[in-house]
Design a protein around this motif. Structure first.
Motif, PDB file in Angstrom:
ATOM      1  N   ILE A 150       0.826  -1.218   0.000  1.00 35.57           N
ATOM      2  CA  ILE A 150       0.000   0.000   0.000  1.00 35.57           C
ATOM      3  C   ILE A 150       0.857   1.264   0.000  1.00 35.57           C
ATOM      4  CG2 ILE A 150      -2.035  -1.000   1.094  1.00 35.57           C
ATOM      5  CD1 ILE A 150      -1.039   0.079   3.765  1.00 35.57           C
ATOM      6  N   ALA A 151       2.116   1.155   0.453  1.00 28.51           N
ATOM      7  CA  ALA A 151       2.965   2.347   0.572  1.00 28.51           C
ATOM      8  C   ALA A 151       3.961   2.494  -0.569  1.00 28.51           C
ATOM      9  CB  ALA A 151       3.711   2.337   1.909  1.00 28.51           C
ATOM     10  N   VAL A 152       3.953   1.571  -1.551  1.00 27.56           N
ATOM     11  CA  VAL A 152       4.902   1.747  -2.657  1.00 27.56           C
ATOM     12  C   VAL A 152       4.460   2.923  -3.522  1.00 27.56           C
ATOM     13  CG1 VAL A 152       5.573  -0.697  -2.749  1.00 27.56           C
ATOM     14  CG2 VAL A 152       3.756   0.134  -4.242  1.00 27.56           C
ATOM     15  N   SER A 153       5.427   3.522  -4.207  1.00 26.68           N
ATOM     16  CA  SER A 153       5.144   4.676  -5.050  1.00 26.68           C
ATOM     17  C   SER A 153       4.644   4.235  -6.422  1.00 26.68           C
ATOM     18  CB  SER A 153       6.417   5.506  -5.216  1.00 26.68           C
ATOM     19  OG  SER A 153       6.218   6.542  -6.155  1.00 26.68           O
ATOM     20  N   ASN A 154       3.776   5.046  -7.009  1.00 29.16           N
ATOM     21  CA  ASN A 154       3.324   4.801  -8.388  1.00 29.16           C
ATOM     22  C   ASN A 154       4.067   5.685  -9.377  1.00 29.16           C
ATOM     23  OD1 ASN A 154       1.297   2.974  -7.556  1.00 29.16           O
ATOM     24  ND2 ASN A 154       0.009   4.696  -6.942  1.00 29.16           N
ATOM     25  N   GLN A 155       4.998   6.497  -8.872  1.00 25.07           N
ATOM     26  CA  GLN A 155       5.717   7.452  -9.708  1.00 25.07           C
ATOM     27  C   GLN A 155       6.999   6.827 -10.262  1.00 25.07           C
ATOM     28  OE1 GLN A 155       4.251  10.446 -10.275  1.00 25.07           O
ATOM     29  NE2 GLN A 155       2.600   9.679  -8.964  1.00 25.07           N
ATOM     30  N   LEU A 161      11.456   3.449  -5.489  1.00 28.98           N
ATOM     31  CA  LEU A 161      10.365   3.500  -4.506  1.00 28.98           C
ATOM     32  C   LEU A 161       9.111   2.766  -4.972  1.00 28.98           C
ATOM     33  CD1 LEU A 161      10.586   7.160  -3.131  1.00 28.98           C
ATOM     34  CD2 LEU A 161      11.698   5.083  -2.279  1.00 28.98           C
ATOM     35  N   THR A 162       9.137   2.235  -6.223  1.00 30.70           N
ATOM     36  CA  THR A 162       7.990   1.437  -6.685  1.00 30.70           C
ATOM     37  C   THR A 162       8.093  -0.006  -6.204  1.00 30.70           C
ATOM     38  OG1 THR A 162       9.052   0.836  -8.783  1.00 30.70           O
ATOM     39  CG2 THR A 162       7.750   2.874  -8.756  1.00 30.70           C
ATOM     40  N   GLY A 163       9.155  -0.297  -5.427  1.00 31.36           N
ATOM     41  CA  GLY A 163       9.360  -1.657  -4.933  1.00 31.36           C
ATOM     42  C   GLY A 163       9.282  -1.755  -3.428  1.00 31.36           C
ATOM     43  N   VAL A 164       9.241  -2.999  -2.945  1.00 29.02           N
ATOM     44  CA  VAL A 164       9.305  -3.287  -1.505  1.00 29.02           C
ATOM     45  C   VAL A 164      10.725  -3.758  -1.193  1.00 29.02           C
ATOM     46  CG1 VAL A 164       8.465  -4.776   0.359  1.00 29.02           C
ATOM     47  CG2 VAL A 164       6.856  -3.883  -1.347  1.00 29.02           C
ATOM     48  N   HIS A 165      11.345  -3.103  -0.212  1.00 27.93           N
ATOM     49  CA  HIS A 165      12.718  -3.421   0.192  1.00 27.93           C
ATOM     50  C   HIS A 165      12.666  -4.610   1.154  1.00 27.93           C
ATOM     51  CE1 HIS A 165      16.678  -1.981   2.238  1.00 27.93           C
ATOM     52  NE2 HIS A 165      16.904  -2.906   1.328  1.00 27.93           N
ATOM     53  N   ALA A 175      10.496  -6.122   5.732  1.00 25.78           N
ATOM     54  CA  ALA A 175       9.932  -5.618   4.479  1.00 25.78           C
ATOM     55  C   ALA A 175       9.498  -4.173   4.693  1.00 25.78           C
ATOM     56  CB  ALA A 175       8.739  -6.466   4.051  1.00 25.78           C
ATOM     57  N   VAL A 176       9.976  -3.271   3.828  1.00 26.03           N
ATOM     58  CA  VAL A 176       9.677  -1.840   3.965  1.00 26.03           C
ATOM     59  C   VAL A 176       9.263  -1.276   2.612  1.00 26.03           C
ATOM     60  CG1 VAL A 176      10.546   0.420   4.695  1.00 26.03           C
ATOM     61  CG2 VAL A 176      11.485  -1.634   5.719  1.00 26.03           C
ATOM     62  N   ALA A 177       8.253  -0.414   2.632  1.00 18.40           N
ATOM     63  CA  ALA A 177       7.871   0.328   1.425  1.00 18.40           C
ATOM     64  C   ALA A 177       7.565   1.764   1.810  1.00 18.40           C
ATOM     65  CB  ALA A 177       6.646  -0.305   0.772  1.00 18.40           C
ATOM     66  N   THR A 178       7.922   2.695   0.931  1.00 18.75           N
ATOM     67  CA  THR A 178       7.592   4.100   1.165  1.00 18.75           C
ATOM     68  C   THR A 178       7.473   4.827  -0.172  1.00 18.75           C
ATOM     69  OG1 THR A 178       8.225   6.159   2.262  1.00 18.75           O
ATOM     70  CG2 THR A 178      10.013   4.822   1.396  1.00 18.75           C
ATOM     71  N   ASP A 179       6.574   5.801  -0.227  1.00 15.14           N
ATOM     72  CA  ASP A 179       6.482   6.664  -1.412  1.00 15.14           C
ATOM     73  C   ASP A 179       6.906   8.091  -1.060  1.00 15.14           C
ATOM     74  OD1 ASP A 179       4.407   7.620   0.096  1.00 15.14           O
ATOM     75  OD2 ASP A 179       2.823   7.131  -1.339  1.00 15.14           O
ATOM     76  N   SER A 180       7.560   8.236   0.073  1.00  9.04           N
ATOM     77  CA  SER A 180       8.069   9.491   0.663  1.00  9.04           C
ATOM     78  C   SER A 180       6.985  10.286   1.394  1.00  9.04           C
ATOM     79  CB  SER A 180       8.804  10.377  -0.346  1.00  9.04           C
ATOM     80  OG  SER A 180       7.901  11.035  -1.193  1.00  9.04           O
ATOM     81  N   HIS A 181       5.709   9.899   1.255  1.00 12.23           N
ATOM     82  CA  HIS A 181       4.627  10.520   2.032  1.00 12.23           C
ATOM     83  C   HIS A 181       4.150   9.601   3.158  1.00 12.23           C
ATOM     84  CE1 HIS A 181       4.340  13.725  -0.890  1.00 12.23           C
ATOM     85  NE2 HIS A 181       4.202  12.836  -1.857  1.00 12.23           N
ATOM     86  N   ARG A 182       4.372   8.313   2.975  1.00  8.95           N
ATOM     87  CA  ARG A 182       3.975   7.322   3.988  1.00  8.95           C
ATOM     88  C   ARG A 182       4.941   6.146   3.919  1.00  8.95           C
ATOM     89  NH1 ARG A 182      -1.430   4.739   1.133  1.00  8.95           N
ATOM     90  NH2 ARG A 182      -0.791   5.123  -1.009  1.00  8.95           N
ATOM     91  N   LEU A 183       4.890   5.323   4.948  1.00  7.99           N
ATOM     92  CA  LEU A 183       5.805   4.187   5.039  1.00  7.99           C
ATOM     93  C   LEU A 183       5.090   3.024   5.708  1.00  7.99           C
ATOM     94  CD1 LEU A 183       9.497   4.178   6.167  1.00  7.99           C
ATOM     95  CD2 LEU A 183       7.862   2.846   7.500  1.00  7.99           C
ATOM     96  N   ALA A 184       5.379   1.804   5.240  1.00  9.72           N
ATOM     97  CA  ALA A 184       4.864   0.593   5.892  1.00  9.72           C
ATOM     98  C   ALA A 184       6.041  -0.343   6.113  1.00  9.72           C
ATOM     99  CB  ALA A 184       3.807  -0.069   5.022  1.00  9.72           C
ATOM    100  N   ILE A 201      15.161  -5.534  -3.723  1.00 11.54           N
ATOM    101  CA  ILE A 201      13.972  -4.689  -3.888  1.00 11.54           C
ATOM    102  C   ILE A 201      13.085  -5.338  -4.942  1.00 11.54           C
ATOM    103  CG2 ILE A 201      13.120  -2.368  -4.402  1.00 11.54           C
ATOM    104  CD1 ILE A 201      16.208  -1.548  -3.823  1.00 11.54           C
ATOM    105  N   ILE A 202      11.893  -5.757  -4.537  1.00 12.15           N
ATOM    106  CA  ILE A 202      10.963  -6.460  -5.431  1.00 12.15           C
ATOM    107  C   ILE A 202       9.884  -5.475  -5.876  1.00 12.15           C
ATOM    108  CG2 ILE A 202       9.415  -8.428  -5.671  1.00 12.15           C
ATOM    109  CD1 ILE A 202      10.866  -9.743  -3.308  1.00 12.15           C
ATOM    110  N   PRO A 203       9.629  -5.346  -7.184  1.00  3.18           N
ATOM    111  CA  PRO A 203       8.588  -4.415  -7.639  1.00  3.18           C
ATOM    112  C   PRO A 203       7.244  -4.682  -6.965  1.00  3.18           C
ATOM    113  CG  PRO A 203       9.839  -5.257  -9.506  1.00  3.18           C
ATOM    114  CD  PRO A 203      10.282  -6.040  -8.303  1.00  3.18           C
TER     115      PRO A 203
END
Length: 379
Positions: A150-155, A161-165, A175-184, A201-203
């Protein structure tokens, strides 16, 4: 190549594999579905170069009713072939490849002939031996995906940032994801072979398709990680994804270690209130809701506003409120995504100030799962 097979089970496998096939591809043959028939079974392959899915209908599984007359391989136009198979009249179907890759599909009194392509021209799937394969429960993997993508970027401007670390080290998976506005961020303890450590980093798109593909009747998924690919094996299905290249930003420093205001909510109750508040905020250009917390009065009030439509105000139910008074604004869509990921539980929300990111954690298990949201400046 010639065989007959149970149509319903073939369609089920076809639906899984077709998730990887895209009509928008620069490699024309990838708009097709590869069928490869050996004495062991029928293997279906689909790919869009980013993800590839391979599934096998085994000869020794009686449910498949697979009868082999002649082995071989073919690539068929995926969309037409799929539509034909789904509309055939009988439970059993027969496929035969003739001269010049012309392929006959027959069921009952219905017979189609379509043009195929030489399977030798289909790109080979990557060989992933994987030094240290390991397994994870299917349910746990699907939950981890649901809670982070839910927190990966679409940009695409910042593709990393379109992937999960995914970091695996010392028996722990992070497992971490962020789009720079939110993070999970989600942590798991996993049974890893000795000296296993990965940092990949997996898309996010790959993980969403993987989650949709994983069947409920498969208990565990095996992971194999190579230099630029990851392979997930689940039952008769193999799901390949490319990995994103580059260094993921250091997200640990983004998570606050202290807070000045703390409040505990029932997640579904808060979610329902924010859904009501966002009915009006969505009509506004800035799409923001405001939350006011007053410790002295023990009140929590949420506001939604649209200059063109009107406004909404609602006193929130909560379990516990401590710390300083606070007024904070945020994007309600980010909040709704975060709250849905918690399911039926109570959560603690910790604030440091009106302009600093705040965190949401489950009340019962604050160590292993955290959501972070950056507030919106409204003045």
């Amino acid at each position: 190549m010639k065989f007959s097979i149970n149509r319903a089970l073939f369609i089920k496998t076809l639906n899984d594999v077709q998730r990887a096939i895209s009509a928008k591809t620069t490699i024309p043959i990838l708009t097709g579905l590869k069928l490869m028939l050996s004495q062991e079974g029928l293997t279906l392959t689909g790919s869009d170069a980013d993800i590839s899915i391979e599934a096998t209908l085994a000869t020794n599984d009686e449910k498949n009713q697979l009868v082999i007359e002649e082995t071989g391989s073919i690539v068929l136009p995926a969309r037409f072939f799929s539509e034909i198979v789904k509309k055939l009249p009988e439970d059993q179907m027969m496929v035969a490849v003739c001269d010049n890759f012309q392929t006959t599909i027959r069921s009952g009194k219905s017979e189609f002939t379509i043009n195929g392509l030489d399977a030798n021209n289909y790109p080979h799937l990557p060989e992933i031996a994987g030094q240290n394969p390991f397994s994870i429960s299917t349910d746990v993997l699907k939950q981890l995906i649901h809670q982070t993508v839910i927190a990966v970027s679409n940009q695409e401007s910042r593709p990393i940032l379109t992937g999960v670390h995914l970091v695996l080290d010392n028996g722990e998976m992070l497992a971490v994801a962020t789009d720079s506005h939110r993070l999970a961020q989600r942590k798991l303890t996993v049974d890893l072979p000795e000296d296993t450590d990965y940092d990949v980093i997996i898309p996010g798109k790959s993980l969403i398709e993987l989650s949709r593909t994983l069947a409920d009747d498969v208990d565990n998924v095996e992971l194999r990680i190579a230099e630029n690919q990851v392979l997930f094996k689940a039952g008769n299905l193999a799901f390949y994804s490319r990995l994103l290249e580059g260094n993921y930003p250091d997200t640990a420093r983004l998570i606050p270690t202290s807070s000045s205001t703390q409040i505990e909510f029932n997640a579904p109750v808060l979610l329902a209130a924010i859904e009501r508040a966002s009915l009006l905020s969505h009509e506004s250009r800035n799409n923001v809701v405001r939350l006011t917390l007053n410790n002295a009065d023990q009140t929590a009030v949420i506001y939604g506003n649209s200059p063109d439509v009107g406004n909404v105000e609602e006193a929130l139910q909560f379990e516990n409120l401590t710390g300083e008074d606070l007024e904070i604004s945020f994007n309600p869509d980010y909040m709704k995504d975060a709250l849905r990921s918690f399911g039926q539980t109570t959560i603690n929300i910790n604030f440091t100030s009106a302009l600093r990111p705040f965190t949401l954690v489950p009340s019962e298990d604050q160590e292993h799962y955290i959501q972070l949201i950056t507030p919106v400046r409204t003045f």
